[in-house]
Design a protein around this motif. Sequence first.
Motif, PDB file in Angstrom:
ATOM      1  N   GLY A   1      30.424   0.081   2.028  1.00  0.00           N
ATOM      2  CA  GLY A   1      31.679   0.708   2.371  1.00  0.00           C
ATOM      3  C   GLY A   1      32.566   1.026   1.196  1.00  0.00           C
ATOM      4  O   GLY A   1      33.670   1.541   1.380  1.00  0.00           O
ATOM      5  N   ASN A   2      32.101   0.752  -0.038  1.00  0.00           N
ATOM      6  CA  ASN A   2      32.898   1.038  -1.228  1.00  0.00           C
ATOM      7  C   ASN A   2      32.462   2.375  -1.819  1.00  0.00           C
ATOM      8  O   ASN A   2      31.363   2.493  -2.368  1.00  0.00           O
TER       9      ASN A   2
ATOM     10  N   HIS B   1      39.878  12.787   1.656  1.00  0.00           N
ATOM     11  CA  HIS B   1      39.564  12.109   0.401  1.00  0.00           C
ATOM     12  C   HIS B   1      38.684  13.007  -0.452  1.00  0.00           C
ATOM     13  O   HIS B   1      37.914  13.794   0.079  1.00  0.00           O
ATOM     14  N   PRO B   2      38.768  12.872  -1.752  1.00  0.00           N
ATOM     15  CA  PRO B   2      37.865  13.632  -2.625  1.00  0.00           C
ATOM     16  C   PRO B   2      36.521  12.933  -2.741  1.00  0.00           C
ATOM     17  O   PRO B   2      36.359  11.781  -2.330  1.00  0.00           O
ATOM     18  N   SER B   3      35.553  13.625  -3.294  1.00  0.00           N
ATOM     19  CA  SER B   3      34.272  12.999  -3.564  1.00  0.00           C
ATOM     20  C   SER B   3      34.470  11.826  -4.504  1.00  0.00           C
ATOM     21  O   SER B   3      35.268  11.881  -5.444  1.00  0.00           O
ATOM     22  N   ALA B   4      33.755  10.731  -4.230  1.00  0.00           N
ATOM     23  CA  ALA B   4      33.864   9.557  -5.100  1.00  0.00           C
ATOM     24  C   ALA B   4      32.973   9.686  -6.327  1.00  0.00           C
ATOM     25  O   ALA B   4      33.074   8.878  -7.251  1.00  0.00           O
TER      26      ALA B   4
ATOM     27  N   ASN C   1      33.908  -7.199   5.607  1.00  0.00           N
ATOM     28  CA  ASN C   1      32.833  -7.579   4.692  1.00  0.00           C
ATOM     29  C   ASN C   1      32.914  -6.846   3.361  1.00  0.00           C
ATOM     30  O   ASN C   1      32.771  -7.449   2.296  1.00  0.00           O
ATOM     31  N   GLY C   2      33.146  -5.556   3.398  1.00  0.00           N
ATOM     32  CA  GLY C   2      33.054  -4.753   2.174  1.00  0.00           C
ATOM     33  C   GLY C   2      34.353  -4.231   1.619  1.00  0.00           C
ATOM     34  O   GLY C   2      34.368  -3.614   0.552  1.00  0.00           O
ATOM     35  N   GLY C   3      35.456  -4.439   2.340  1.00  0.00           N
ATOM     36  CA  GLY C   3      36.733  -3.929   1.870  1.00  0.00           C
ATOM     37  C   GLY C   3      37.153  -2.681   2.629  1.00  0.00           C
ATOM     38  O   GLY C   3      36.338  -2.028   3.291  1.00  0.00           O
ATOM     39  N   ARG C   4      38.430  -2.359   2.521  1.00  0.00           N
ATOM     40  CA  ARG C   4      38.976  -1.199   3.233  1.00  0.00           C
ATOM     41  C   ARG C   4      39.337  -0.118   2.227  1.00  0.00           C
ATOM     42  O   ARG C   4      40.080  -0.368   1.277  1.00  0.00           O
ATOM     43  N   PHE C   5      38.789   1.085   2.444  1.00  0.00           N
ATOM     44  CA  PHE C   5      39.020   2.224   1.561  1.00  0.00           C
ATOM     45  C   PHE C   5      39.484   3.398   2.415  1.00  0.00           C
ATOM     46  O   PHE C   5      38.662   4.153   2.947  1.00  0.00           O
ATOM     47  N   PRO C   6      40.801   3.538   2.589  1.00  0.00           N
ATOM     48  CA  PRO C   6      41.333   4.583   3.473  1.00  0.00           C
ATOM     49  C   PRO C   6      40.822   5.976   3.120  1.00  0.00           C
ATOM     50  O   PRO C   6      40.725   6.355   1.959  1.00  0.00           O
TER      51      PRO C   6
ATOM     52  N   ARG D   1      33.529   4.079   6.961  1.00  0.00           N
ATOM     53  CA  ARG D   1      33.478   2.614   6.897  1.00  0.00           C
ATOM     54  C   ARG D   1      32.112   2.125   6.445  1.00  0.00           C
ATOM     55  O   ARG D   1      31.972   0.983   6.008  1.00  0.00           O
ATOM     56  N   ALA D   2      31.140   2.928   6.517  1.00  0.00           N
ATOM     57  CA  ALA D   2      29.816   2.622   5.992  1.00  0.00           C
ATOM     58  C   ALA D   2      29.252   3.901   5.407  1.00  0.00           C
ATOM     59  O   ALA D   2      29.676   4.999   5.759  1.00  0.00           O
ATOM     60  N   HIS D   3      28.331   3.785   4.492  1.00  0.00           N
ATOM     61  CA  HIS D   3      27.809   4.959   3.776  1.00  0.00           C
ATOM     62  C   HIS D   3      28.961   5.731   3.142  1.00  0.00           C
ATOM     63  O   HIS D   3      29.033   6.954   3.236  1.00  0.00           O
TER      64      HIS D   3
END
Length: 358
Positions: free
Chosen positions: A102-103, A344-347, A50-55, A59-61
């Motif tokens: 999820g983004n 991952h770093p902070s977005a 639904n929202g895309g994949r961001f390795p 997956r949510a929040h």
Amino acid sequence: MPAHEKPPFAPMALIGAVAVSLSLGLAWAGGLIGPHRISGGEVANALEGNGGRFPGYRRAHAKGLCFSGSFAANGEGTALSTASAFRAGAYPVMGRFSLGGGNPLAGDGRNVFHSMALMLRTPDGQEWRMAMDHTPIFPVADVASFVGLMKATTPDPRTGKPDLAVLKPFLAAHPEVTAFQGYMAKAILPDSFANATYYSINAFRFIDASGAQHMVRWQFEPEAPLTGLDKTRLADLPRDALFREMIARTAKGPSRWHLKLVVANPGDVTNKATVAWSGPHRSVEAGVLTLTAVQPEEAGACRDLNFDPTILPPGISPSDDPLLGARSGTYSSSFTRRAGEGAHPSAIGQDSAREKSQ
């Protein structure tokens, strides 16, 4: 996002917001229930679809900020539970603020869940993890419905909007989703993480010293007065506005919330997070949560923590709400995936990274 037609349900923009909001909130839906056993991996797949994949991200929040502080219990909560966290005293906490979806590079100008996750430890080794939203209800009552909603609201690549031929039948079969959309359309959208009330949404079983059981939903009520964002101008909000506001606010001083334990009345629905409890209820104020510091995820302890809300101390156990029995599976699946994908770093503030992703 709205279509030219006016469907009998909520406008498309709101539907999209609810879908993203759900993506955040049903990180909850751990995944072992429904007409057949739905695994946590299936729920994680639905979120990604639904929202895309961001390795490397949840997956949510996915977009979040760590915080730390303490909980000062006043002893009143011991009337409902033997959990050590309710004994008078001060206990360290750590947690995470986040937005639905999820983004991790999404903007803050969205009418979605504002969330607080929390972990509280007591000196005797008891641990209480919580995952809360700023809404008192949830849009669906079971994991199968959530997976169905994710599929029904997946944007069509050609239009960027959900396919009405798929969405309309789903909403017709799930009036609770339409009711939630109506709630989100009318409710105040907090303009700070500090002035939102955060709700357990699900009911939990509290056991007191005599062995008596009490069905409870809790909420953290802020000392800061609630003020809201202008929903007609959300698109104008700077991308990281809510997170930067919380960072600046905390630099000036602590934020506080009062923990209220709300006891179910006879006849209250305890197995559906879609149903609010109405009318007067017994409420016990159990203490004060004080937030004293915030940290970006790469520097804070929250990034690598699974805020599984079924990790509970003795004296608190899950209720008969089927979402609670499912949440661990999704949390575990999401955690395992992102752990294997690398840190991952902070977005927050990643403007250049956002531009590269577009």
